[in-house]
Design an enzyme around this catalytic site. Structure first.
Site: not given
Ligand code: TTP
Ligand code: MG
Length: 349
Positions: A10, A105-106
């Site tokens: 992730d 991203d995961e």
């Molecule tokens: P996440 O993996 O949930 O968040 P992140 O990568 O920004 O942070 P981390 O994993 O370090 O906690 O989401 C990945 C991407 O998806 C995030 O960069 C932006 C997008 N996203 C949205 O557009 N809206 C949202 O509500 C969420 C949770 C994520």
């Molecule tokens: Mg993330």
């Protein structure tokens, strides 16, 4: 073969990390991607510097600016993030073809040969060396624990959880950490005295199963660290769904519509992350006598839009679902999935 065969990757604060990489002036600063400089719209994600002020995904930009007056708002460049996501996947493919993309991203990776701990470390290094971005990586014996692992030392984490370690870690965890326990389920469980995984393991399981059926069983299994779900590659994913058992049975159309809206947004985001579109939208309603009905529509053109998914699911609910009995579960599913074109291989030989 080692029992640790699943890797979860992730990316850290994905959208903002990309912008901080591409614009050095924003590095080490509280940055938000989403909304506009006037503070309208919602936060897609916040840099870790901004998170110190309490800024989070899905928060309004106005609230973000109140929490952190120096915050910098940057526009979303989805095409760029999708391009980088593809590059990350091409790194994964050097190690395995069993990849389940979860969002932009995961992903989960299944490894049947090699040492997953070494491979997890190599993937993390390669992402950093080639793309200048950090990922948090979890390695474990099933998907659920691998995801818990990647979350434990974020950002830039690398965490391995063995079966024995899981037995020690799980009982202390807040119940919210368990897959599928959202805000509403957490509130319900807290109300009946369950705050940690251990509380749930000690609870009257028959009572939970009577109220929640299969869902309670799955929750109990996860609390024991058991998850048999397989890593599903794109080709194997035929549908995606979101559903919930309501806290209280209801006939209230407005409440049910609100769930459909929430699910449509979640599905739109999951599809965008994998560049998938769908042609069929199905809603499912289960009444308080446990009878279920489903209603579907197949569209002439594929869509990935949350708005369109919501419009159709709402119309099906309003026009095609009788609300004579209270509803205990509602859900939306998308199927007939259309995947992005595979990259064209050009051979000069
Ligand atoms: P996440 O993996 O949930 O968040 P992140 O990568 O920004 O942070 P981390 O994993 O370090 O906690 O989401 C990945 C991407 O998806 C995030 O960069 C932006 C997008 N996203 C949205 O557009 N809206 C949202 O509500 C969420 C949770 C994520
Ligand atoms: Mg993330």
């Amino acid at each position: 073969m080692t029992e640790l065969s699943i890797i979860h990757v992730d990316m850290d604060a994905f959208f903002t990390s990309v912008e901080q990489r591409d614009h050095p002036q924003y590095r080490n600063k509280p940055v938000v991607v989403g909304g506009d400089p006037k503070g309208r719209g919602v936060v897609s994600t916040a840099s870790y510097e901004a998170r110190k002020f309490g800024v989070r995904s899905a928060m309004s930009c106005r609230q973000a600016a109140e929490l952190c007056p120096n915050i910098i708002f940057l526009p979303v460049d989805m095409e760029k993030y999708k391009r980088i996501s593809k590059e990350i996947h091409s790194i994964f493919r050097n190690y395995t073809s069993a990849i389940e993309p979860i969002s932009i991203d995961e992903a989960f990776l299944q490894l049947d040969v090699g040492n997953p701990v070494d491979i997890g470390e190599s993937i993390k290094k390669e992402i950093y060396n080639r793309l200048g971005l950090t990922a948090s990586v979890g390695v474990s014996y099933n998907k659920f624990i691998a995801k818990l692992a990647s979350d434990m030392e974020k950002p830039n984490g690398f965490t391995v959880i063995t079966r024995d370690e899981a037995k020690k870690i799980l009982p202390e965890l807040p119940i919210r950490k368990i897959w599928g326990v959202g805000e509403k389920t957490e509130r319900y469980l807290n109300n009946i005295g369950i705050f940690t995984v251990n509380d749930l393991l000690q609870y009257d399981h028959e009572f939970l199963m009577r109220n929640w059926g299969r869902r309670a069983y799955e929750l109990i299994q996860l609390c024991r660290g058991i998850d048999h779900s397989a890593v599903q590659t794109d080709q194997e994913t035929k549908s995606m769904g979101e559903e919930t058992t309501l806290e209280e049975d209801t006939k209230d159309l407005e409440i049910l519509k609100e769930y459909l809206r929430e699910f449509s947004v979640a599905l739109g985001r999951r599809m965008a992350g994998r560049d998938i579109k769908c042609r069929t939208i199905t809603i499912k309603v289960k009444y308080n006598d446990f009878k279920s009905i489903t209603r579907s529509i197949t569209l002439p053109l594929p869509t990935g839009s949350s708005r369109i998914i919501y419009q159709h699911s709402r119309d099906m609910l309003v026009n095609r679902v009788p609300l004579l009995k209270p509803v205990r579960l509602i859900g939306v599913q998308v199927s007939n999935l259309i995947y992005p074109d595979e990259p064209i291989q050009i051979s000069f030989i």
